[in-house]
Design an enzyme around this catalytic site. Structure first.
Site, PDB file in Angstrom:
ATOM      1  N   SER A 146     119.429  65.988  18.026  1.00 19.36           N
ATOM      2  CA  SER A 146     119.081  67.222  18.717  1.00 19.36           C
ATOM      3  C   SER A 146     118.402  68.195  17.741  1.00 19.36           C
ATOM      4  CB  SER A 146     120.334  67.827  19.364  1.00 19.36           C
ATOM      5  OG  SER A 146     119.987  68.847  20.263  1.00 19.36           O
ATOM      6  N   GLN A 147     119.003  69.339  17.447  1.00 22.87           N
ATOM      7  CA  GLN A 147     118.429  70.225  16.432  1.00 22.87           C
ATOM      8  C   GLN A 147     118.261  69.479  15.109  1.00 22.87           C
ATOM      9  OE1 GLN A 147     119.703  74.586  15.512  1.00 22.87           O
ATOM     10  NE2 GLN A 147     120.919  73.283  14.182  1.00 22.87           N
TER      11      GLN A 147
ATOM     12  N   ASP B  13     119.015  63.248  29.934  1.00 24.54           N
ATOM     13  CA  ASP B  13     119.305  64.363  29.034  1.00 24.54           C
ATOM     14  C   ASP B  13     118.710  65.645  29.599  1.00 24.54           C
ATOM     15  OD1 ASP B  13     119.603  66.109  26.902  1.00 24.54           O
ATOM     16  OD2 ASP B  13     118.885  64.697  25.398  1.00 24.54           O
TER      17      ASP B  13
ATOM     18  N   HIS C  14     122.710  63.692  26.756  1.00 27.61           N
ATOM     19  CA  HIS C  14     122.354  64.195  25.431  1.00 27.61           C
ATOM     20  C   HIS C  14     123.111  63.504  24.292  1.00 27.61           C
ATOM     21  CE1 HIS C  14     120.298  66.987  22.849  1.00 27.61           C
ATOM     22  NE2 HIS C  14     121.420  67.521  22.390  1.00 27.61           N
TER      23      HIS C  14
ATOM     24  N   TYR D 294     122.735  71.859  17.273  1.00 31.36           N
ATOM     25  CA  TYR D 294     122.797  73.287  17.570  1.00 31.36           C
ATOM     26  C   TYR D 294     124.233  73.796  17.618  1.00 31.36           C
ATOM     27  CZ  TYR D 294     121.484  77.597  20.112  1.00 31.36           C
ATOM     28  OH  TYR D 294     121.277  78.891  20.508  1.00 31.36           O
TER      29      TYR D 294
END
Length: 320
Positions: free
Chosen positions: A185-186, A271, A301, A91
């Site tokens: 993540s994204q 996370d 994360h 992100y």
């Protein structure tokens, strides 16, 4: 310190999530519309200091034919039968510089990095604009166009992710290759989406994937990006139902239900950005039987870092 469910509960956490009746038709239509735009990808050679990797500046047609950028790195010393690795970005990051992306190509894998439209202002620069406007939204990307899944930001980004695989396979030396999708993540979310919707993808390695079970995430963490949903819903309480109706098309749990290829997930139990229960929701619903998840109990994360990269390199070598 953020703490989600205990690990023994996470391993069996398989929640029911909302799934629209027209989910498959919606995504088939979105991809068909994008593929109806006949524009050939452009691979422009890039002069870099690198001596063991050829670099190309890629421009390909994504959602609505919009130009999307990326890097293609081709190693001089390739592993025999190596899969093409298609990587997606976290992100608010972007493709940055080719020198930011050397582990895969240095290990003998051809590697495509897709830029993220309209992002790149947070931690690494980008080169792809997003020409589509949404409705009023909170700061960030999570609520941009959220009133309608047809106009939602992530609908566009998901289509781009699948079209990146289309683009890569137009290269003669990559045509017919197995494809491994990955990202954190994204980027992990996009890797699952591409695995679910592109027949050429043969393996998937999503790290701490974002965008799974967003309703739960918005209720248990204040951290952004999921926190953007709570901010928006607090301002527009009359729109909560529509927010989550739109997100049901995006929810990575629903895409994971349609992904059948071998997968190596990772999750970090501390996370607070992609809470562990949301990652396990996607993992436990993942359709493919050949799946595994690396659990990092005391990590946030950032996930498993270099240790997990080594594990992914071995997984990719076995996916060729």
């Amino acid at each position: 310190m953020f703490v989600d469910l205990p690990l023994d509960q996470l391993r069996t956490y398989r929640p029911d999530v909302a799934e629209p009746d027209d989910f498959d038709a919606f995504w088939a239509d979105q991809l068909a519309q994008a593929r109806s735009v006949v524009t050939a990808p452009v691979f422009a050679p890039v002069d870099t200091p690198l001596r063991s990797v050829q670099v190309f500046d890629l421009t390909f047609p994504g959602y609505a034919g919009d130009p999307v950028r990326g890097w293609l790195l081709l190693p001089e010393h390739e592993i025999a039968d190596a899969p093409l690795v298609v990587e997606y970005i976290g992100y608010n990051g972007g493709r940055g510089d080719p020198l930011d992306w050397l582990p895969w190509s240095a290990s003998g894998f051809p590697h495509l990095v897709m830029d993220s439209r309209g992002q790149g202002g947070g931690w690494r620069g980008a080169a792809t604009a997003d020409p589509h406007d949404g409705e009023p939204s909170t700061n960030g990307l999570m609520t941009r166009g959220i009133a309608d899944p047809q106009r939602y930001y992530y609908t566009r980004l998901f289509v781009d992710a699948v079209r990146a695989v289309d683009a890569a396979l137009t290269r003669p030396e990559l045509a017919g290759r197995p494809v491994l999708t990955t990202g954190a993540s994204q980027g992990g979310a996009l890797s699952i989406v591409a695995a679910a919707h592109h027949d050429a993808v043969t393996a998937c390695a999503p790290d701490v994937p974002f965008l799974a079970h967003p309703r739960r995430a918005a209720m248990i963490t204040e951290s952004r990006p999921f926190g953007e949903l709570a901010e928006y819903c607090a301002v527009y309480p009359d729109r909560v139902a529509q927010v989550f109706a739109t997100l049901s098309y995006i929810d990575v749990v629903n895409h994971a239900k349609r992904a059948e290829v071998p997968a190596l997930f990772s999750v970090a139990l501390l996370d607070d950005i992609t809470p562990a229960s949301t990652v396990f929701a996607a993992y436990n619903h993942y359709r493919g039987a050949a799946r595994d998840i690396a659990v990092y109990e005391f990590n946030d994360h950032a996930g498993g870092g270099t240790l997990h990269l080594r594990r992914k390199l071995a997984f990719a070598a076995s996916a060729g």
